[in-house]
Design a protein around this motif. Structure first.
Motif, mmCIF file in Angstrom:
data_model
loop_
_atom_site.group_PDB
_atom_site.id
_atom_site.type_symbol
_atom_site.label_atom_id
_atom_site.label_comp_id
_atom_site.label_asym_id
_atom_site.label_seq_id
_atom_site.Cartn_x
_atom_site.Cartn_y
_atom_site.Cartn_z
ATOM 1 N N LEU A 77 0.804 -1.217 0.000
ATOM 2 C CA LEU A 77 0.000 0.000 0.000
ATOM 3 C C LEU A 77 0.843 1.276 0.000
ATOM 4 C CD1 LEU A 77 -3.175 0.061 0.076
ATOM 5 C CD2 LEU A 77 -2.957 0.923 2.393
ATOM 6 N N SER A 78 2.117 1.165 0.410
ATOM 7 C CA SER A 78 2.999 2.338 0.407
ATOM 8 C C SER A 78 4.120 2.228 -0.625
ATOM 9 C CB SER A 78 3.627 2.542 1.786
ATOM 10 O OG SER A 78 2.659 2.806 2.767
ATOM 11 N N ALA A 79 4.176 1.123 -1.349
ATOM 12 C CA ALA A 79 5.313 0.846 -2.231
ATOM 13 C C ALA A 79 5.372 1.806 -3.417
ATOM 14 C CB ALA A 79 5.246 -0.593 -2.733
ATOM 15 N N LEU A 80 6.606 2.039 -3.890
ATOM 16 C CA LEU A 80 6.844 2.891 -5.056
ATOM 17 C C LEU A 80 7.403 2.056 -6.194
ATOM 18 C CD1 LEU A 80 8.722 5.856 -3.307
ATOM 19 C CD2 LEU A 80 6.252 5.553 -3.569
ATOM 20 N N ARG A 81 7.318 2.598 -7.394
ATOM 21 C CA ARG A 81 8.023 2.011 -8.537
ATOM 22 C C ARG A 81 9.397 2.662 -8.608
ATOM 23 N NH1 ARG A 81 5.331 -1.159 -12.018
ATOM 24 N NH2 ARG A 81 3.048 -1.073 -12.026
ATOM 25 N N ARG A 94 10.157 -0.324 -4.824
ATOM 26 C CA ARG A 94 10.922 0.378 -3.796
ATOM 27 C C ARG A 94 10.144 0.362 -2.474
ATOM 28 N NH1 ARG A 94 15.206 3.393 -4.283
ATOM 29 N NH2 ARG A 94 15.034 3.595 -6.554
ATOM 30 N N LEU A 95 10.814 -0.130 -1.410
ATOM 31 C CA LEU A 95 10.201 -0.254 -0.090
ATOM 32 C C LEU A 95 11.142 0.301 0.977
ATOM 33 C CD1 LEU A 95 8.871 -3.928 -0.365
ATOM 34 C CD2 LEU A 95 7.448 -1.871 -0.260
ATOM 35 N N PRO A 96 10.617 0.692 2.130
ATOM 36 C CA PRO A 96 11.478 1.196 3.215
ATOM 37 C C PRO A 96 12.300 0.061 3.812
ATOM 38 C CG PRO A 96 9.219 0.983 3.986
ATOM 39 C CD PRO A 96 9.187 0.717 2.508
ATOM 40 N N LEU A 97 13.566 0.345 4.090
ATOM 41 C CA LEU A 97 14.418 -0.675 4.707
ATOM 42 C C LEU A 97 13.940 -0.986 6.125
ATOM 43 C CD1 LEU A 97 17.932 0.553 3.514
ATOM 44 C CD2 LEU A 97 16.691 -1.481 2.739
ATOM 45 N N ASN A 98 13.533 0.052 6.849
ATOM 46 C CA ASN A 98 13.006 -0.127 8.207
ATOM 47 C C ASN A 98 11.816 0.809 8.386
ATOM 48 O OD1 ASN A 98 12.414 -0.454 10.884
ATOM 49 N ND2 ASN A 98 14.309 0.441 11.660
ATOM 50 N N PHE A 154 5.301 6.373 -10.965
ATOM 51 C CA PHE A 154 6.067 6.550 -9.726
ATOM 52 C C PHE A 154 5.612 5.628 -8.591
ATOM 53 C CE2 PHE A 154 5.798 10.619 -11.985
ATOM 54 C CZ PHE A 154 7.141 10.889 -12.192
ATOM 55 N N LEU A 155 4.343 5.233 -8.599
ATOM 56 C CA LEU A 155 3.776 4.476 -7.479
ATOM 57 C C LEU A 155 3.472 3.042 -7.872
ATOM 58 C CD1 LEU A 155 1.195 7.128 -6.169
ATOM 59 C CD2 LEU A 155 3.600 6.873 -5.523
#
Length: 288
Positions: A77-81, A94-98, A154-155
């Protein structure tokens, strides 16, 4: 009650003769010793937005299982391309590392390029403002389609900003002038059905107990029924030969959608929106 971004209860407000009553119901199995939880924020916000809201209004940092998972329970739900550094994007996610670190970097699963959290916030907030402005302007199908095509660069296709636009689009296909049932092409109907299935998958992942999104879920299920029903009726009226198996599958999906929608709205009978949607579902069930 304790907060969780995956709550195991829902609450219902009832008007009583001598005042108000709140009923709390379990929506997921609660084992001995497990905490009973509700939700203090919006289920369809991404992790950063939810945690920021909770920090500013409730003064704590949420560390629930959804907030701790970079994929948000597989919903993305928060991921980016990832747009990479070359002319052609790498196609990665693209996802947050933490996700529990407000200063975390965002990494791609295909290339070594990272973004800072500040860069991600700037991008997502800018897109969010554009989405809000378009949604508030009584948009047309073409305007929302154009916005969707722009955001998808982008998303991730499951991103919460894209979810919001798709949820609006499925309700305009079949209703707005130029896109009424008789004007919709077969491709548009197929597109609407695909969007509904995508939204259905996301909704069930972020709200497995249907604690927070019964109206969203009810709308998606009914719109998927309508898309299938129009395709079936169109083929039937035109006498087009088609595989019996595919028609039966669509009919079964129609029936399942209406049953699930009716179940999803069982606690919404005392709200105007829930009552109106339930009436539509009853009419559609008779038609089936």
């Amino acid at each position: 009650m304790e907060h969780s971004c995956v709550p195991n209860t829902t609450h219902i407000f009832d008007n009583e003769p001598n005042g108000y009553k709140i009923t709390i119901k379990a929506v997921l199995p609660i084992t001995a010793g497990e905490h009973i939880t509700t939700m203090y924020t919006h289920c369809l916000w991404g992790t950063q937005a939810r945690r920021e809201h909770l920090r500013e209004t409730k003064y704590f940092n949420c560390k629930c299982k959804r907030c701790s998972d970079p994929t948000e329970l597989g919903s993305y739900l928060s991921a980016l391309r990832c747009i990479g550094t070359n002319e052609e994007p790498c196609g990665g996610i693209r996802l947050p590392l933490n996700p529990l670190d407000d200063n975390t970097d965002w990494a791609c699963d295909k290339c070594p390029v990272n973004l800072t959290n500040a860069e991600v916030c700037f991008l997502v907030n800018g897109i969010g403002e554009e989405v809000d402005n378009v949604q508030l302007s009584n948009p047309t199908v073409r305007e929302l389609d154009s916005l969707l095509n722009k955001m998808i660069t982008f998303l991730h296709s499951n991103h919460y900003h894209i979810y919001a636009v798709k949820h609006s689009l499925i309700q305009l296909y079949g209703y707005q002038q130029g896109y009424t049932p008789s004007q919709l092409t077969d491709d548009c109907l197929a597109k609407k059905a695909t969007m509904c299935r995508e939204l259905l998958d996301i909704t069930k992942k972020v709200d497995p107990g249907n604690a927070r999104l019964p109206l969203y879920l009810g709308v998606i299920l009914h719109e998927l029924y309508l898309a299938n029903w129009l395709i079936i009726k169109r083929k039937w009226d035109l006498g087009i030969k088609t595989k019996v198996k595919s028609v039966v599958q669509m009919l079964l999906e129609c029936e399942k959608c209406l049953e699930e929608a009716n179940e999803a709205l069982k606690n919404e009978s005392n709200t105007p929106a829930g009552e109106k949607l339930a009436a539509l579902i009853t009419t559609s069930t008779k038609r089936i």
